[in-house]
Design an enzyme around this catalytic site. Structure first.
Site, PDB file in Angstrom:
ATOM      1  N   ARG A 200       0.833  -1.199   0.000  1.00  0.00           N
ATOM      2  CA  ARG A 200       0.000   0.000   0.000  1.00  0.00           C
ATOM      3  C   ARG A 200       0.867   1.247   0.000  1.00  0.00           C
ATOM      4  O   ARG A 200       1.923   1.288   0.630  1.00  0.00           O
ATOM      5  CB  ARG A 200      -0.906   0.025   1.233  1.00  0.00           C
ATOM      6  CG  ARG A 200      -1.955  -1.083   1.262  1.00  0.00           C
ATOM      7  CD  ARG A 200      -2.721  -1.079   2.561  1.00  0.00           C
ATOM      8  NE  ARG A 200      -3.912  -1.910   2.504  1.00  0.00           N
ATOM      9  CZ  ARG A 200      -4.249  -2.810   3.419  1.00  0.00           C
ATOM     10  NH1 ARG A 200      -3.473  -2.992   4.477  1.00  0.00           N
ATOM     11  NH2 ARG A 200      -5.346  -3.517   3.289  1.00  0.00           N
ATOM     12  N   ALA A 344     -15.426  -2.441   7.589  1.00  0.00           N
ATOM     13  CA  ALA A 344     -15.686  -1.305   8.474  1.00  0.00           C
ATOM     14  C   ALA A 344     -17.177  -1.004   8.548  1.00  0.00           C
ATOM     15  O   ALA A 344     -17.701  -0.637   9.605  1.00  0.00           O
ATOM     16  CB  ALA A 344     -14.918  -0.072   7.990  1.00  0.00           C
TER      17      ALA A 344
END
Length: 456
Positions: A200, A344
């Protein structure tokens, strides 16, 4: 849905009732639950082990179901996200052939459009709405026990203790609350390596535009191919492109802490377990067969970067999200891979159902009726029952989506394969997005009324 007449808690003062909730963990789920309880006038304290609030990871997006849950918890939660999010051009997340020629495979349009933000920016917004007196930092949970009256006693590593009527574990994939509930031995529920890793990084928009053209800087794009996929998501607020490079990995995850240090030392540097130092060259090696666009994107990453292990709870799930006065929410309950973008958001759904149940119990306590161990335990069981099937489906479905993204046949090598892949992904996406969380709340509250509130 509007909270059930609990709007007097917005000023942050402690509610005049005996029900006290301990929220262990101050990540996105813990903060959202806290705001939901604050709005419903339920006492709580957040116990966060770090010296300040923060979130691992860089970018995040919430699906339509999550946005509805956030708004119902407290409109400020959704607004905190919207205020810092970037909207992708056209509102779509586009998936293209990453192996051959960037041909469009399919698009997903989510609710009011695809948007994304940095996790740290959302956390910073949410924290503004939580009174400081409701927060205890540097509180690393060690154990949860019962006192003589049946209340929960939390003991922290600094030797301090706290009492609560309800303990909610929002403490992530290595949840101490989960260990307190189900143990920590080899057979205990735990997050395990999902055989997927990620590289990332943030890349300046100007570099992306110079390398690939300005049209690549305004769209959220997934590049799919055998063995891996790449997501590029614009974060216009900071003029950066968030790149996530995912690789399927058949090997065990090798980290330099597992089994080499006592548990206490391992715990004190979680990042060493889940993020190992790596290089751009390692990421590039996994995508040598992909098209020039994908290889160029990866070449923009820093030379040195972290290699993230993706863990989930598919192989070793918790048998329940509740036990006695303790319960779990978010990753502590059902950690999932990020492939479907729903982890999430599942924590937001958890928080809404739990906040409404706890508010109903708090109202009962304020009326002078008994709210003891039995009432709390039954209420938390109802919460678990309301959430378990859907959340466990998401864990499984997210794994399946990775299989579809990384199919062995390259895109463009036969229409017969492409249609069912896009169709299945769309079906799974709508099963995630179209969930009626309001109906789930009403069903849970109906069970609570029938079993607890109207019985005694």
């Amino acid at each position: 849905m509007e909270p059930n007449n609990h709007h007097d808690g917005l000023n942050g003062q402690k509610a005049d009732n005996p029900l006290e909730v301990a929220i262990v963990g101050g990540g996105l789920t813990g903060l959202a639950l806290a705001l939901g309880l604050l709005r419903r006038n339920v006492n709580f304290t957040i116990y966060e082990r770090a010296a300040s609030f923060g979130e691992l990871g860089v970018g995040i997006h919430f699906t339509p179901n999550a946005e509805r849950a956030m708004k119902a918890l407290d409109p400020r939660i959704l607004q905190s996200y919207v205020d810092v999010a970037t909207h992708a051009e056209g509102g779509f997340l586009s998936f293209v052939d990453g192996l051959h020629d960037d041909d469009l495979l399919f698009q997903l349009r989510m609710g009011e459009g695809y948007k994304a933000a940095r996790r740290c920016d959302i956390v910073s917004q949410l924290v503004k709405h939580i009174p400081q007196e409701r927060v205890q930092l540097l509180k690393w949970l060690q154990s949860v026990e019962e006192d003589a009256e049946g209340r929960a006693v939390l003991t922290f590593r600094d030797g301090s203790t706290a009492k609560a009527d309800v303990v909610v574990g929002c403490d992530g994939i290595r949840s101490q609350v989960r260990s307190a509930m189900f143990g920590s031995g080899p057979s205990a529920p735990r997050a395990q390596y999902a055989h997927q890793l990620a590289f990332r990084g943030l890349v300046p928009m100007a570099k992306v535009a110079a390398t690939l053209g300005p049209e690549k800087t305004s769209r959220a794009i997934g590049y799919l191919g055998p063995g891996g996929f790449v997501l590029s998501v614009p974060l216009a607020g900071i003029n950066m492109m968030h790149l996530e490079v995912f690789v399927m990995d058949p090997l065990p995850w090798s980290d330099d802490t597992t089994g080499s240090k006592p548990d206490k030392d391992k715990d004190e540097d979680d990042v060493k377990r889940y993020v190992l130092p790596s290089t751009r060259a390692e990421a590039e090696k996994a995508f040598t067969e992909f098209n020039p666009t994908v290889r160029s994107l990866i070449s923009l990453l820093p030379e040195e970067l972290g290699k993230w292990a993706i863990f989930d709870m598919l192989d070793s799930p918790a048998p329940s999200y509740a036990l006695g006065r303790m319960c779990l929410a978010g990753d502590a309950a059902h950690a999932s891979t990020p492939n479907q973008g729903g982890g999430a958001g599942a924590g937001m759904e958890d928080s809404l159902v739990l906040a409404e149940i706890l508010a109903a119990l708090a109202d009962r306590a304020k009326s002078g009726a008994r709210v003891g161990s039995w009432e709390i335990s039954e209420g938390l069981k109802i919460y678990s029952d309301a959430r378990y099937e859907r959340a466990q489906w998401l864990v499984q479905s997210s794994r399946r989506v990775a299989q579809l993204f990384t199919r062995k046949k390259g895109a463009g090598q036969g229409g017969e394969e492409e249609e069912p892949i896009s169709r299945e992904i769309l079906e799974r996406s709508h099963q995630l997005w179209d969930y009626d969380v309001d109906a789930a709340v009403e069903e849970a509250l109906g069970k609570l009324r029938a079993k607890v509130l109207e019985k005694h």
